[in-house]
Design a protein around this motif. Structure first.
Motif, short mmCIF file in Angstrom:
data_model
loop_
_atom_site.label_atom_id
_atom_site.label_comp_id
_atom_site.label_asym_id
_atom_site.label_seq_id
_atom_site.Cartn_x
_atom_site.Cartn_y
_atom_site.Cartn_z
N LYS A 62 0.84 -1.20 0.00
CA LYS A 62 0.00 0.00 0.00
C LYS A 62 0.88 1.26 0.00
N ILE A 63 1.96 1.18 0.78
CA ILE A 63 2.88 2.32 0.84
C ILE A 63 3.66 2.45 -0.47
N ARG A 64 4.07 1.28 -1.01
CA ARG A 64 4.78 1.29 -2.29
C ARG A 64 3.95 1.96 -3.39
N LYS A 65 2.67 1.66 -3.37
CA LYS A 65 1.78 2.24 -4.37
C LYS A 65 1.69 3.77 -4.18
N MET A 66 1.58 4.18 -2.91
CA MET A 66 1.51 5.61 -2.62
C MET A 66 2.75 6.33 -3.15
N LEU A 67 3.93 5.74 -2.88
CA LEU A 67 5.18 6.37 -3.31
C LEU A 67 5.22 6.49 -4.83
N ASN A 68 4.72 5.45 -5.47
CA ASN A 68 4.66 5.44 -6.92
C ASN A 68 3.68 6.50 -7.44
N ASP A 69 2.51 6.53 -6.83
CA ASP A 69 1.50 7.51 -7.24
C ASP A 69 1.98 8.95 -7.06
N ARG A 70 2.74 9.14 -6.01
CA ARG A 70 3.23 10.49 -5.72
C ARG A 70 4.49 10.82 -6.49
N ASN A 71 5.05 9.78 -7.10
CA ASN A 71 6.28 9.97 -7.86
C ASN A 71 7.43 10.37 -6.93
N VAL A 72 7.52 9.65 -5.80
CA VAL A 72 8.51 9.99 -4.78
C VAL A 72 9.46 8.81 -4.58
N ASP A 73 10.76 9.11 -4.48
CA ASP A 73 11.75 8.08 -4.15
C ASP A 73 11.87 7.97 -2.65
N PHE A 74 11.75 6.76 -2.15
CA PHE A 74 11.89 6.58 -0.71
C PHE A 74 12.41 5.18 -0.43
N PRO A 75 13.43 5.07 0.46
CA PRO A 75 14.00 3.75 0.76
C PRO A 75 13.10 2.96 1.71
N LEU A 76 12.00 2.46 1.17
CA LEU A 76 11.01 1.79 2.01
C LEU A 76 11.57 0.54 2.70
N ASP A 77 12.36 -0.24 1.94
CA ASP A 77 12.91 -1.48 2.52
C ASP A 77 13.80 -1.18 3.71
N GLU A 78 14.51 -0.07 3.63
CA GLU A 78 15.37 0.30 4.75
C GLU A 78 14.53 0.64 5.98
N LEU A 79 13.43 1.32 5.76
CA LEU A 79 12.55 1.67 6.88
C LEU A 79 11.97 0.41 7.52
N ILE A 80 11.58 -0.54 6.67
CA ILE A 80 11.04 -1.80 7.19
C ILE A 80 12.09 -2.53 8.01
N LYS A 81 13.32 -2.51 7.50
CA LYS A 81 14.41 -3.18 8.21
C LYS A 81 14.67 -2.51 9.55
N LEU A 82 14.68 -1.19 9.55
CA LEU A 82 14.93 -0.45 10.80
C LEU A 82 13.83 -0.70 11.82
N ASP A 83 12.61 -0.79 11.35
CA ASP A 83 11.49 -1.06 12.25
C ASP A 83 11.66 -2.42 12.91
N LYS A 84 12.08 -3.38 12.11
CA LYS A 84 12.29 -4.74 12.62
C LYS A 84 13.42 -4.76 13.65
N SER A 85 14.57 -4.18 13.33
CA SER A 85 15.70 -4.27 14.26
C SER A 85 15.43 -3.44 15.50
N ARG A 86 14.67 -2.38 15.31
CA ARG A 86 14.27 -1.56 16.44
C ARG A 86 13.46 -2.39 17.44
N ARG A 87 12.53 -3.15 16.90
CA ARG A 87 11.69 -3.96 17.80
C ARG A 87 12.47 -5.11 18.41
N ASP A 88 13.36 -5.71 17.65
CA ASP A 88 14.21 -6.77 18.21
C ASP A 88 15.04 -6.25 19.38
#
Length: 420
Positions: free
Chosen positions: A13-39
RNA sequence: GCGGGGGUCGCCUAGCCUGGUAGGGCGUGGGAUUGCUAAUCCCAUGUCCGUAAGGACCCGUGGGUUCGAAUCCCACUCCCCGCGCCA
């Protein structure tokens, strides 16, 4: 800020938003950070649990005059491991937050998808475009011949895109403000004149970092920024609060001067007072229950329409496309007023629903009953009147053959005249 | 700007001197009871992680000392009082 649950459960859903907005964003990095943050939270929590247990045991033994040497050794060891992990956790947490604060808002389903403003959709036109039987002047021309604006001296004193308002234009500026405040008071909005300088964390709650560079003035030597609109100060007004559900919706009529750098606007609207670094604005700002925000959004727009209809101002309403939408907004209507001197419609109002995006950044929540889980509310904002742009439209649309400006009926009592 | 006093989980307050699981009152929500809208009693009432069980965090903010900090030390910040300056 987006709900981290979406990040975990529905990243597409977020990937689609970024695409629709025509915005570059390191989404995978954010997902990774969220995971390690919780760990890391889980790991440090466990260590703290251990530390607390030993600490209680030490206290007990000390009371009983028993030996605690080995326990204190254990504590030393545990504390050391914990300190190291905490450093890692703080770092990860801060990396996560930094990145999370730069992701744009979701895009509402009703928003047209497209790369820029050429895809904005017109949804309504109102009013008759004025026809003149003489050569139409633009606002610069009119204000010069009536001695209403001094741009040259403003340039000398402050630089480009500043202005001195003079004579009846000062009064017209005030009249618009007063009319707008009366208009919203009648609709039970709470008038609020905000601080014009706010600190970094308040500003960051209301806007995305990039905008600091592009539009916001910073005060040297202080943690203070000049607001770009009262929205910034009103949004942060209830930051870190949990509001009682029954007081929602909270509707404010924000009044302030607005300060904007207009970086990157070189060459566009270079002359006159259409695009300036400083102006006054009366703003609608609403804190709403999530399920009511769409209705409130439509209501704000209809207030805007009523306001400009009473001002006898021809306009059209646009829905901004995904590519033109502001980063914090999920859906924005613009009202574009007809400007006779430019023979075109120009933006004078922007009306946005930010959903829970600002509320998450500013930690503004509500609950209906004491023991309920607090939930994020929705914030909405809309120009009612930005003085300079509306003045431009009034000057150009209400110009008379002999070079004056007739005043729309609703403003006459505030100005005490019918013509400038 | 100077001097003094302060900031504790919605509000009020204890704890700080003398370091060892943050206690009470009010308000609010839920429940019990009583044939009234009152009274009484019980439970709940900050954040985060977790489906949950549970756990961690929280005493204005950030550092430091310590096995351990609301408590001791340092810096900052905001509020109150007095003085100064001032639209």
């Amino acid at each position: 800020m987006l709900d981290p649950k979406i990040l975990r459960e529905n990243p597409d859903k977020i990937r689609k938003m970024l695409n629709d907005r025509n915005v570059d964003f390191p989404l995978d990095e954010l997902i990774k950070l969220d995971k390690s943050r919780r760990d890391l939270i889980i790991k440090t929590d466990e260590l703290r649990k251990k530390r607390n247990e030993i600490s209680i045991e030490i206290a007990k033994r000390k009371k009983a005059n028993q030996d605690t040497t080995s326990l204190i050794e254990q504590m030393q060891e545990t504390s050391q491991i914990l300190t190291d992990l905490e450093i890692e956790q703080t770092q990860t947490e801060s990396n996560y937050t930094k990145l999370a604060l730069t992701i744009p808002n979701l895009v509402d389903e009703s928003v047209p998808i497209g790369k820029d403003d050429t895809v904005n959709r017109e949804i309504k036109k109102w009013g008759k475009i004025p026809q003149f039987d003489f050569k139409v002047k633009d606002h610069i021309n009119i204000s010069q011949s009536l001695d209403l604006v001094d741009l040259e001296r403003a340039a000398k004193v402050s630089g480009a895109r500043f202005y001195y308002l003079k004579n009846d234009l000062v009064k017209l500026n005030q009249a618009l403000i007063q009319y707008a405040l009366d208009f919203l008071s009648d609709k039970n909005y709470t008038p609020v004149q905000t601080p014009y300088l706010i600190n970094h964390s308040s500003m960051e709650g209301a806007i995305i970092a990039q905008d600091f560079e592009d539009v916001i003035y910073k005060i040297e030597g202080d943690d203070l920024y000049l607001i770009g609109t009262s929205e910034h100060a009103v949004a942060s007004m209830h930051s870190d609060e949990i509001l009682e559900g029954k007081i929602l919706p909270l509707r404010y009529a924000g009044l302030s001067s607005c300060f904007r750098k207009e970086a990157g606007a070189h060459g566009r609207d270079q002359k006159g007072i259409f695009r300036v670094h400083q102006f006054e604005k009366v703003e609608q700002f609403i804190f709403s229950r999530p399920e009511e925000s769409r209705k409130e959004h439509e209501q704000m727009l209809s207030n805007v329409e009523e306001f400009y209809q009473k001002l006898e101002m021809p306009y059209r309403i646009m829905i901004l496309s995904s590519g033109d939408l502001g980063k914090i907004s999920a859906k924005t209507y613009d009202l574009e007023a007809w400007m006779a001197g430019q023979n075109s419609y120009r933006e004078i109002v922007s009306c946005s629903n930010c959903l829970d995006f600002q509320a998450r950044r500013l930690k503004i929540r509500f609950r209906d009953r004491t023991n309920d889980q607090p939930q994020y509310l929705h914030t909405l904002n809309s120009t009612l009147v930005a003085t300079t742009r509306t003045i431009v439209a009034l000057m150009e649309n209400f110009q008379t053959k002999d070079g004056h400006i007739s005043i729309p009926k609703v403003l006459q009592k505030y100005l005490n005249k019918t013509i400038i």
